[in-house]
Design a protein around this motif. Sequence first.
Motif, PDB file in Angstrom:
ATOM      1  N   UNK A 363      -3.114   4.506  -0.884  1.00  0.00           N
ATOM      2  CA  UNK A 363      -3.495   3.284  -1.588  1.00  0.00           C
ATOM      3  C   UNK A 363      -4.986   3.324  -1.919  1.00  0.00           C
ATOM      4  N   UNK A 364      -5.306   2.990  -3.164  1.00  0.00           N
ATOM      5  CA  UNK A 364      -6.707   2.894  -3.580  1.00  0.00           C
ATOM      6  C   UNK A 364      -7.105   1.419  -3.675  1.00  0.00           C
ATOM      7  N   UNK A 365      -6.272   0.641  -4.382  1.00  0.00           N
ATOM      8  CA  UNK A 365      -6.539  -0.796  -4.500  1.00  0.00           C
ATOM      9  C   UNK A 365      -5.761  -1.514  -3.404  1.00  0.00           C
ATOM     10  N   UNK A 366      -6.493  -2.015  -2.418  1.00  0.00           N
ATOM     11  CA  UNK A 366      -5.860  -2.630  -1.253  1.00  0.00           C
ATOM     12  C   UNK A 366      -5.318  -4.010  -1.552  1.00  0.00           C
ATOM     13  N   UNK A 367      -5.925  -4.709  -2.505  1.00  0.00           N
ATOM     14  CA  UNK A 367      -5.431  -6.051  -2.836  1.00  0.00           C
ATOM     15  C   UNK A 367      -4.044  -5.990  -3.455  1.00  0.00           C
ATOM     16  N   UNK A 368      -3.827  -4.986  -4.317  1.00  0.00           N
ATOM     17  CA  UNK A 368      -2.581  -4.925  -5.074  1.00  0.00           C
ATOM     18  C   UNK A 368      -1.713  -3.736  -4.654  1.00  0.00           C
ATOM     19  N   UNK A 369      -2.128  -3.009  -3.630  1.00  0.00           N
ATOM     20  CA  UNK A 369      -1.366  -1.844  -3.137  1.00  0.00           C
ATOM     21  C   UNK A 369      -1.075  -0.835  -4.243  1.00  0.00           C
ATOM     22  N   UNK A 370      -2.110  -0.436  -4.961  1.00  0.00           N
ATOM     23  CA  UNK A 370      -1.953   0.569  -6.013  1.00  0.00           C
ATOM     24  C   UNK A 370      -2.376   1.927  -5.454  1.00  0.00           C
ATOM     25  N   UNK A 371      -1.506   2.920  -5.630  1.00  0.00           N
ATOM     26  CA  UNK A 371      -1.814   4.246  -5.084  1.00  0.00           C
ATOM     27  C   UNK A 371      -2.640   5.066  -6.071  1.00  0.00           C
ATOM     28  N   UNK A 384      -6.799   1.074 -15.847  1.00  0.00           N
ATOM     29  CA  UNK A 384      -6.211   1.018 -14.503  1.00  0.00           C
ATOM     30  C   UNK A 384      -5.870  -0.421 -14.151  1.00  0.00           C
ATOM     31  N   UNK A 385      -6.766  -1.330 -14.523  1.00  0.00           N
ATOM     32  CA  UNK A 385      -6.508  -2.743 -14.234  1.00  0.00           C
ATOM     33  C   UNK A 385      -5.268  -3.230 -14.975  1.00  0.00           C
ATOM     34  N   UNK A 386      -5.236  -2.981 -16.284  1.00  0.00           N
ATOM     35  CA  UNK A 386      -4.146  -3.529 -17.093  1.00  0.00           C
ATOM     36  C   UNK A 386      -2.811  -2.866 -16.795  1.00  0.00           C
ATOM     37  N   UNK A 387      -2.831  -1.575 -16.519  1.00  0.00           N
ATOM     38  CA  UNK A 387      -1.552  -0.864 -16.363  1.00  0.00           C
ATOM     39  C   UNK A 387      -1.035  -0.866 -14.930  1.00  0.00           C
ATOM     40  N   UNK A 388      -1.936  -0.947 -13.953  1.00  0.00           N
ATOM     41  CA  UNK A 388      -1.470  -0.827 -12.563  1.00  0.00           C
ATOM     42  C   UNK A 388      -1.849  -2.023 -11.692  1.00  0.00           C
ATOM     43  N   UNK A 389      -2.678  -2.927 -12.194  1.00  0.00           N
ATOM     44  CA  UNK A 389      -3.215  -4.068 -11.457  1.00  0.00           C
ATOM     45  C   UNK A 389      -4.328  -3.649 -10.478  1.00  0.00           C
ATOM     46  N   UNK A 390      -4.704  -2.383 -10.452  1.00  0.00           N
ATOM     47  CA  UNK A 390      -5.820  -1.993  -9.574  1.00  0.00           C
ATOM     48  C   UNK A 390      -7.051  -2.794  -9.972  1.00  0.00           C
TER      49      UNK A 390
END
Lengths: 442, 95, 378
Positions: A363-371, A384-390
């Motif tokens: 996981x890279x983005x801990x708020x949204x659990x994006x790997x 990254x924000x728009x496509x994965x929510x990171x």
Amino acid sequence: MERREQVLRFAQDDRFDILVIGGGPAGIAAAARAAECGLNVLLLDEGADVGGQIWRRRTGSLARGAARAWFTRLEASGATVIRGASVVDAARRADGGFTVTAERAAGALLVDAGVIVLATGARERFLPFPGWTLPGVIGVGAAQALLKGGASFRGKRVVIAGSGPLLLPVASALAADGASVRLVAEQARSRDVGRFALGLWRHPATLVQAARYRAGFVGTPYTLGTWVTAARGNGRVEEVDVTNGRTTRTIACDLLSAAFGLVPNTELARLLGCDRTDGMVWVNHDQQTSQAGVYCAGEPTGIGGVELSLAEGEIAGLCSAGHPGDARALLPRRDRLRRDAATMDRAFTLRPELRTLAHADTIVCRCEDVTLGAIKADWRMRQAKLYTRAGMGACQGRICSSALEFLHGWEADTTRLPVEPTLYSTLTAEPATSAPSANHGA
Amino acid sequence: MSATGALVTMAIDGREVRVSAGISVAAAMLDAGVIAFRRSVNGSDRGPLCGMGVCYECRVTIDDVAHRRACLVMVADGLRVSTHACRPERSEGPA
Amino acid sequence: MTRTQRWDAIVIGAGIVGAACARALAMDGLAVLVLESGFTGGSTTAAAMGHLVAMDDSPAQLALTALSLALWRDLAVELPAAVEYDACGTLWIAEDDAQMEMVRLKQQTYRDAGIACEQVLGAAALSALEPNLRSGLAGALLVPGDGVIYPPSAAVWLLAQAMARGCVVRERCRVDEIADQSVRCGDEWLHAHVIVNAAGGGAVALTPSLPIVPRKGHLAITDRYPGFVRHQLVELGYLASAHEMSSESVAFNVQPRATGQVLIGSSRELVGWDASTNRRVLREMLDRAQRFMPALRDTSIVRTWRGFRPATVDKLPLIGRWEPTAGVWIAAGHEGLGITTSLGTARLIADMVMGRTPAFDVSAFAPNRALPAAEVAA
């Protein structure tokens, strides 16, 4: 004794000459110097007490040394201080001044000010590695902050693994609290840190401080060129792997402190449209940013520690108060400290191996659990924000975007209000001067 | 504050604990042995990471207000904390 | 590589409308090239709320939204989770008895258009469905076929469908000029029988006489509060807010997101391309929403943003051939309905391009139709 009562006389139609945002060393110095010039100064700080992270006192303890002197000076300066106020928005008014919105437990706070001094400090850089989301994996400054917030780590087995001059003092503080510090691992190469240590000889005060920290945990291994590669445990960290690139060993622990230096808090500066260079807020000789009426001091202009923050804060305070002449004497000291900071920065350069710690399923983005695997290296942060929510979660990318900046060489995305999540009711609080509501179309 | 030894009573997930006045909710929770503060969107336990209000990993429900940062809120007598404020998402997709 | 290749169709813009057009044309067997100045779904589409909603400002609007909703429902089973399709339905909220009368009229209009809307809810039924609405509201019309999606992922998926049929996408490729059956990107000319200008807010820069005006809007989104709101909620006055090209208006419109977040709109301003945040309008928008849902005031707002709806004065998109330039078609000017009507627009464009007769009369969407002069606030 040095504690002030929270100011309650504040009213919405008050207007301050100077608003200082952030009550660490830079903000305290700026507010005190500006108020000593006879101006109406307000200092807003998010913490329960001023001092920032570095001068944060353990609950119930008294300030010492330079911190105590500056607390006293701030108190005497006549600056108004409001604690527990998180600034969430700053906007330029038509008259060139600013309206700043902050959130407090008691409700929204709207402040009008002619000039802003940003002293928003820094946060730790976290880098993803397998297991870094386990409870019990925290930052380095985080351990210090929690300790000062009243937590006890007595009897806990602790591994500290990261980078920067904070590792030793934090190890010392944890040991003094009764923790068993198993290892302090600095990722930087020994010859880089060695050069930095030699540089310290020019500044005995820093050296004495460093020696005291070392004395606090005699017998604790401090290794250079060593870094964490994984943490494991069932629901919490139980063991960590550390490596020197040749051999990897596993250490059992209850707490892993892992952070990789500091990154400046530039969100408010970016919201106000201040230019940046290499991620730092650009300032001129007088600590003024590219935006008229906005000054910046301390870590946001470049990570440099307490003494540089104080120097920049004093200069920003004097210049924002219209007394640049009085700041002249401080400039050589500030410039020398900046050169030292650059030396330190080189000493603790992050090694490229740290880019390979995270796996595709880490996981890279801990708020949204994006790997990491969900994020393509040739994107920009906004994709990254728009496509994965990171970066779309509550921390607004403060953790993952500084990691992705290091991992993929990305730049942070644009900043929008609120610069940190805030209560709905804070955003609907109406400035006293605003026009009556227009009706809607129905 | 601990220097004066004053204590307050707060509740963590319904369990009453006596803690020193003047400490943060996060500190009180850690001292009470609580290490999982919230549940992530995919359902894993999380605890404090940054300790200074940046990372939002220590979010809990305090006195019925969700998403409060435990590291920034001070304990108070009668304060109620519940962990795992962010529950797994509701089921998604076409109904 | 393909510098001299002549494509069947070039679609300008990889927003949701361009992506849907590319997909429809590729499914008709055309060799399609998509040119996007930024990245897929990253501009007008990224700023949108993402509602799939039937709207009855005019018979043509109702026909296009009804067609589009049917197409979305057909696609629903194929959509990946990332598109966050949620058939949550819309509740059109009536504040008082006078608005309840309008609700019943709306129900009749929708029924006549074949849109399912069996239920007019009274105050108690509305409160039971949406407990966070304030008490004292008169009732609502439930339109169960409406829904919400996450627009950037929808654009990505639609484009992936086109690419599976041979469509080629070039991102970070800005089109500088459109000419007869050709476009220029920098010093490169690309040729196609069909050029579709689906550049959203940027369409008017390429086809300057298009009657598109930017209509700015602000949005806010909360942290996660699963179950806080279950349907898309729209005040009945929303349509009036959208209809009148007044310089400024706000209306209550909230959505449940798949994440459990609450998405809050809406505002409309005619201020040209001024992208600054209008904090007063944002505040009025939030005040308006709070009037309907008082519990919002204790939620945490994680982000606000603003965007530009590419609007026309008669609230209808521009869909059809652009006579002045050979081979050029327009699929733009969708204002706040581009997410909903992307699929319908693509169907109409593909029908016209391929020489099929569209399902209904499309003259109301003709890009060169006579329109009253737009008033744009200074």
